[in-house]
Design an enzyme around this catalytic site. Structure first.
Site, PDB file in Angstrom:
ATOM      1  CB  CYS A   1       1.725  -3.601   5.010  1.00  0.00           C
ATOM      2  SG  CYS A   1       0.123  -4.183   5.639  1.00  0.00           S
TER       3      CYS A   1
ATOM      4  CG  HIS B   1      -0.310   0.009   2.545  1.00  0.00           C
ATOM      5  ND1 HIS B   1       0.291   1.129   3.081  1.00  0.00           N
ATOM      6  CD2 HIS B   1      -0.163  -0.971   3.483  1.00  0.00           C
ATOM      7  CE1 HIS B   1       0.757   0.853   4.286  1.00  0.00           C
ATOM      8  NE2 HIS B   1       0.511  -0.421   4.556  1.00  0.00           N
TER       9      HIS B   1
END
Length: 322
Positions: free
Chosen positions: A173, A155
């Site tokens: 992440c 992201h």
């Protein structure tokens, strides 16, 4: 790559005339038997693969994107194979979670392993940037090793407020600046890419390992086809687990019952992919996937099969079968 292998095989026999001789003497069955024997030979695969760059593995579908993450160098690379060579499409800076393999929910570590992009989506808040890509963590190998956690994404940075310029970690992440993320999106789009995440440096597969896997994969299929139980089980690790958690002793007993029926079987593999599987334990591991067609008197199957394997003493040992 599959076309290269087929053309090489055809060229060898066009010169020798061996296939024609086999056909005249034993028909198409004799030709098929000879080809199946070659496919079980490491020497054959060594020769077929020798001129290919297989650093990131073998992919029957050359359109598949290979995304490689180096947690230490904080880099992400998008690659594809063209004519047996690796072409780098994009290389970006990233930030990741803590070092080490992800073990449990909330440990803030980015997992180490091989995953797929399962979907492209708009994040629920602008904190994660304009777009995100979810990864298939935990995969079956993770689950059977009791690894927990979820929601591992690629992201962006917050679109307002703190842009994390001084932040060195995510919650597990992979994140990149939004302009880089949008450039990344342009390349990846909705392609179900393979994502290889490693702790130190990019993983490097060996052509000789992939030759072993190919030869053993077809030898395993042959043993399965003719119900040779001992030879079939020789390809399984003592630490083997089936997708449902079945261990080797239970699996062996089940296969003994099945093989005792001596059913005629047709087993075909195609669209084979072999990917180096990173780990922090120093194991020589790979993820092998292929489309399988299985036909027997009492059971039929058409679908994708995934194996997680180790190379031990120049032999493929199956750890997980999905």
């Amino acid at each position: 790559m599959k076309k290269i292998v087929i053309l090489l095989l055809a060229a060898i026999y066009a010169i020798s005339g061996e296939l024609e001789d086999l056909y005249l003497k034993g028909g198409i069955a004799a030709v098929q038997q000879k080809i199946e024997k070659n496919l079980q030979s490491k020497e054959y695969w060594d020769n077929a693969l020798k001129d290919l760059n297989l650093t990131y593995g073998y992919y029957s579908n050359s359109d598949r994107l290979i995304i490689v993450v180096d947690k230490t160098a904080k880099e992400i690379s998008i690659n594809k194979y063209e004519n047996g060579a690796i072409k780098i499409l994009k290389n970006n800076e990233i930030i990741t979670g803590l070092m080490g393999e992800k073990l449990v929910e909330g440990d803030l570590k980015t997992p180490v392993g091989v995953y797929e992009i399962t979907r492209r989506f708009t994040p629920p808040t602008t904190y994660y940037g304009p777009v995100a890509f979810s990864l298939s963590y935990p995969n079956l190998y993770d689950k059977l090793r009791k690894r927990t956690g979820s929601g591992i994404w690629i992201h962006g940075y917050p679109m307002e407020g703190d842009i994390r310029e001084n932040e060195v970690e995510t919650k597990g992440c992979v994140a990149m600046k939004n302009d880089l993320l949008l450039s990344f999106e342009d390349v990846v789009q909705n392609n179900k890419s393979i994502v290889i995440i490693n702790e130190k440096g990019y993983p490097k597969a060996k052509n000789s390992d992939i030759a072993i896997i190919f030869a053993n994969l077809f030898a395993w299929k042959d043993a399965w086809t003719i119900s040779d139980l001992d030879r079939y089980l020789s390809f399984y690790s003592s630490d083997f687990r089936r997708f449902d958690g079945m261990r080797l002793n239970e699996f062996s007993a089940m296969k003994k019952r099945v093989f005792s029926k001596n059913e005629s079987k047709i087993i075909e593999f195609k669209n084979i992919t072999i990917v180096p599987y990173p780990n922090t334990e120093g194991k020589n591991s790979y993820r092998v996937s292929f489309d399988e067609k299985y036909r027997a008197d009492t059971y039929k199957f058409d679908g994708n099969k995934v194996l997680y394997v180790n190379i031990e003493n120049d032999q493929m040992k199956i750890l997980i079968e999905e």
